[in-house]
Design a protein around this motif. Structure first.
Motif, PDB file in Angstrom:
ATOM      1  N   ILE A 195     -32.547 -20.319  -4.648  1.00 56.33           N
ATOM      2  CA  ILE A 195     -33.542 -20.456  -3.592  1.00 56.33           C
ATOM      3  C   ILE A 195     -33.068 -19.745  -2.321  1.00 56.33           C
ATOM      4  N   ARG A 196     -31.745 -19.744  -2.111  1.00 61.69           N
ATOM      5  CA  ARG A 196     -31.198 -19.171  -0.873  1.00 61.69           C
ATOM      6  C   ARG A 196     -30.419 -17.890  -1.082  1.00 61.69           C
ATOM      7  N   ALA A 231     -37.759 -19.176   0.172  1.00 63.12           N
ATOM      8  CA  ALA A 231     -37.383 -18.914  -1.225  1.00 63.12           C
ATOM      9  C   ALA A 231     -37.566 -17.449  -1.585  1.00 63.12           C
ATOM     10  N   LEU A 271     -35.718 -16.136  -4.592  1.00 65.31           N
ATOM     11  CA  LEU A 271     -36.301 -16.552  -5.869  1.00 65.31           C
ATOM     12  C   LEU A 271     -37.482 -15.658  -6.242  1.00 65.31           C
ATOM     13  N   THR A 272     -38.358 -15.388  -5.272  1.00 63.37           N
ATOM     14  CA  THR A 272     -39.513 -14.542  -5.561  1.00 63.37           C
ATOM     15  C   THR A 272     -39.065 -13.116  -5.903  1.00 63.37           C
ATOM     16  N   ASP A 307     -27.182 -20.876  -5.121  1.00 58.99           N
ATOM     17  CA  ASP A 307     -28.514 -21.478  -5.109  1.00 58.99           C
ATOM     18  C   ASP A 307     -29.535 -20.341  -5.067  1.00 58.99           C
TER      19      ASP A 307
END
Length: 205
Positions: free
Chosen positions: A40-41, A181, A184-185, A38
């Motif tokens: 995001i994580r 997140a 993601l960044t 994921d």
């Protein structure tokens, strides 16, 4: 510049043109298909774990070698003294990040306990150090290129170089401070900066 040198420079800049997009494409393809991952994580570096971890390790190594070779072409094609050096350091950092993989964490690969491990292995520390070197040198390279373009009166590319470097600076900073997140960044910032360097190399060809 002789024809032979022009061809050598073209070939080396092609390596730099390919390095960023290749790393991004392979990383994102895995992020979309690897079970339990994921974005995001989980940072893209986490893909070096698991039965298919060799794909991301190879991705780091290949992109790193291409970046190092491309840095020599950048040195031949631009008057900037520091941009090629910083890109070279970035390539070395990528290779080191491939050699030293981070620990499994937060449910990836599948079966890994949730959350961050209480202790880290030596190779995970090595990966963090290598990643920091790769990111900081890439950020600096973008800012140096911005100054180079500004001196030559190319305000558009100076602005784009600044944006690319800042995207990685903010993305990395947000991830390091544990922001939501953050992985993601960081991925967005890193890919933005890598793709910009690839675009610069492509134009210089």
């Amino acid at each position: 510049m002789t024809i032979a040198i022009q061809r050598t420079t073209f070939s080396r800049l092609t390596c730099l043109t390919v390095a960023g997009p290749l790393w991004a494409a392979v990383s994102l393809a895995q992020a979309a298909t690897r079970d339990g991952f994921d974005l995001i994580r989980h940072p893209l570096s986490a893909l070096s774990n698991g039965s298919l971890g060799w794909l991301q390790i190879t991705n780091f190594l290949v992109a790193g070698v291409l970046t190092i070779v491309g840095a020599t072409g950048l040195r031949q094609a631009t008057s900037s003294r520091w941009a090629p050096r910083l890109v070279l350091v970035n390539g070395i950092g990528m290779i080191a990040a491939g050699i030293f993989s981070m620990d499994p964490a937060d449910g990836f690969p599948t079966g890994t306990p949730a959350g961050i491990p209480e202790t880290m292995s030596w190779h995970s520390y090595g990966h963090m150090a290598a990643g920091s070197i790769a990111f900081f040198s890439l950020i600096a390279a973008c800012y140096v290129l911005a100054r180079h373009f500004a001196r030559n009166g190319n305000r558009r590319d100076a602005a784009l170089s600044t944006i690319a470097g800042t995207a990685l600076l903010l993305g990395d900073g947000w991830a390091m401070t544990g922001g939501p997140a953050g992985s993601l960044t960081l991925a967005v910032g890193a890919i933005t900066a890598m793709l910009w360097v690839a675009i610069v190399a492509s134009r210089l060809r």
